[in-house]
Design a protein around this motif. Structure first.
Motif, PDB file in Angstrom:
ATOM      1  N   ALA A  19       0.811  -1.218   0.000  1.00 50.31           N
ATOM      2  CA  ALA A  19       0.000   0.000   0.000  1.00 50.31           C
ATOM      3  C   ALA A  19       0.845   1.270   0.000  1.00 50.31           C
ATOM      4  N   GLY A  20       1.919   1.318   0.726  1.00 52.74           N
ATOM      5  CA  GLY A  20       2.730   2.527   0.826  1.00 52.74           C
ATOM      6  C   GLY A  20       3.626   2.817  -0.362  1.00 52.74           C
ATOM      7  N   ASP A  21       3.644   1.941  -1.361  1.00 58.43           N
ATOM      8  CA  ASP A  21       4.561   2.105  -2.494  1.00 58.43           C
ATOM      9  C   ASP A  21       4.122   3.169  -3.499  1.00 58.43           C
ATOM     10  N   THR A  22       2.887   3.586  -3.430  1.00 52.27           N
ATOM     11  CA  THR A  22       2.394   4.569  -4.397  1.00 52.27           C
ATOM     12  C   THR A  22       3.263   5.822  -4.379  1.00 52.27           C
ATOM     13  N   GLU A  23       3.630   6.275  -3.216  1.00 49.79           N
ATOM     14  CA  GLU A  23       4.445   7.495  -3.090  1.00 49.79           C
ATOM     15  C   GLU A  23       5.774   7.360  -3.826  1.00 49.79           C
ATOM     16  N   ALA A  24       6.422   6.204  -3.709  1.00 48.23           N
ATOM     17  CA  ALA A  24       7.715   5.992  -4.367  1.00 48.23           C
ATOM     18  C   ALA A  24       7.591   6.035  -5.885  1.00 48.23           C
ATOM     19  N   PHE A  25       6.447   5.567  -6.418  1.00 48.14           N
ATOM     20  CA  PHE A  25       6.283   5.507  -7.866  1.00 48.14           C
ATOM     21  C   PHE A  25       5.601   6.739  -8.463  1.00 48.14           C
ATOM     22  N   TRP A  26       5.160   7.652  -7.612  1.00 47.40           N
ATOM     23  CA  TRP A  26       4.524   8.868  -8.090  1.00 47.40           C
ATOM     24  C   TRP A  26       5.407   9.633  -9.090  1.00 47.40           C
ATOM     25  N   PRO A  27       6.724   9.808  -8.836  1.00 46.55           N
ATOM     26  CA  PRO A  27       7.542  10.540  -9.810  1.00 46.55           C
ATOM     27  C   PRO A  27       7.542   9.913 -11.207  1.00 46.55           C
ATOM     28  N   ALA A  28       7.440   8.611 -11.290  1.00 45.53           N
ATOM     29  CA  ALA A  28       7.410   7.943 -12.600  1.00 45.53           C
ATOM     30  C   ALA A  28       6.050   8.076 -13.267  1.00 45.53           C
ATOM     31  N   PHE A  29       5.005   7.759 -12.518  1.00 43.78           N
ATOM     32  CA  PHE A  29       3.669   7.686 -13.105  1.00 43.78           C
ATOM     33  C   PHE A  29       2.977   9.040 -13.259  1.00 43.78           C
ATOM     34  N   SER A  30       3.562  10.100 -12.751  1.00 42.37           N
ATOM     35  CA  SER A  30       2.969  11.429 -12.912  1.00 42.37           C
ATOM     36  C   SER A  30       3.733  12.282 -13.915  1.00 42.37           C
ATOM     37  N   ASP A  31       4.815  11.768 -14.449  1.00 46.36           N
ATOM     38  CA  ASP A  31       5.695  12.526 -15.338  1.00 46.36           C
ATOM     39  C   ASP A  31       5.374  12.247 -16.812  1.00 46.36           C
TER      40      ASP A  31
END
Length: 173
Positions: A19-31
């Motif tokens: 569940a907490g991994d979303t934050e780590a992948f935000w830079p990839a998936f929001s760019d």
């Protein structure tokens, strides 16, 4: 598909998505640039990204965490397309490119799928303009099997795709 087991490489633990991994992948998936060749547009909302990442119907997800600690740097997934055939996907957290992470972790996943789970074939679907991804699959021994024209409409328009395949008996590891 089977459960999502943890496996390791020389430098990483590849564990199931949490569940907490979303934050780590935000830079990839929001760019925008990072998502250019992805099948959907960059995410503008972290809740929508979390829902996307944790959609179990799409297959199994792993994240690669450095053995020495720190946030995940790479996401891998496998989805069963037919009996003993899996499609692979992956995305790097920006700033971790050029370190051999993708090659190391994908090799471990492929080995696991072939040797532990008995898969016969794995394949990847790559936009021909995504040169680093195509080079990665070729370096792992995949064969480019097809070029499909205007195969998918995405946020950047109609896109061609290259299909890369690898059979179990072609995998030397």
């Amino acid at each position: 598909m089977a459960d999502t087991p943890t496996f390791t490489t020389e430098r990483f633990t590849c564990r199931p998505l949490q569940a907490g991994d979303t934050e780590a992948f935000w830079p990839a998936f929001s760019d925008e640039a990072h998502m250019r060749y992805w099948s959907c547009a960059p995410f503008a909302d972290k809740d929508a990204l979390s829902e996307y990442l944790h959609d179990d119907s799409a297959g199994r997800s792993w994240v690669a965490e450095p053995h020495g600690g720190g946030p995940p740097v790479f996401r891998l997934f496998a989805s069963e397309r037919s009996t003993a055939v899996a499609e692979l996907g992956y995305i790097m957290v920006p700033g971790n490119e050029g370190q051999g992470i993708a090659r190391e972790c994908l090799a471990a996943l492929i080995t696991h799928l072939f040797r532990e789970e008995g898969y016969h074939r794995v394949f990847g679907d790559v936009d021909p303009r995504n040169t680093p991804s195509a080079r990665l699959l070729l370096s792992l021994g995949f064969t480019r099997e097809a070029h499909l024209r205007d195969a998918m409409k995405t946020h950047i328009g109609w896109c061609d795709t290259w299909l890369f395949g690898l059979l179990c008996d072609e995998w030397p590891r």
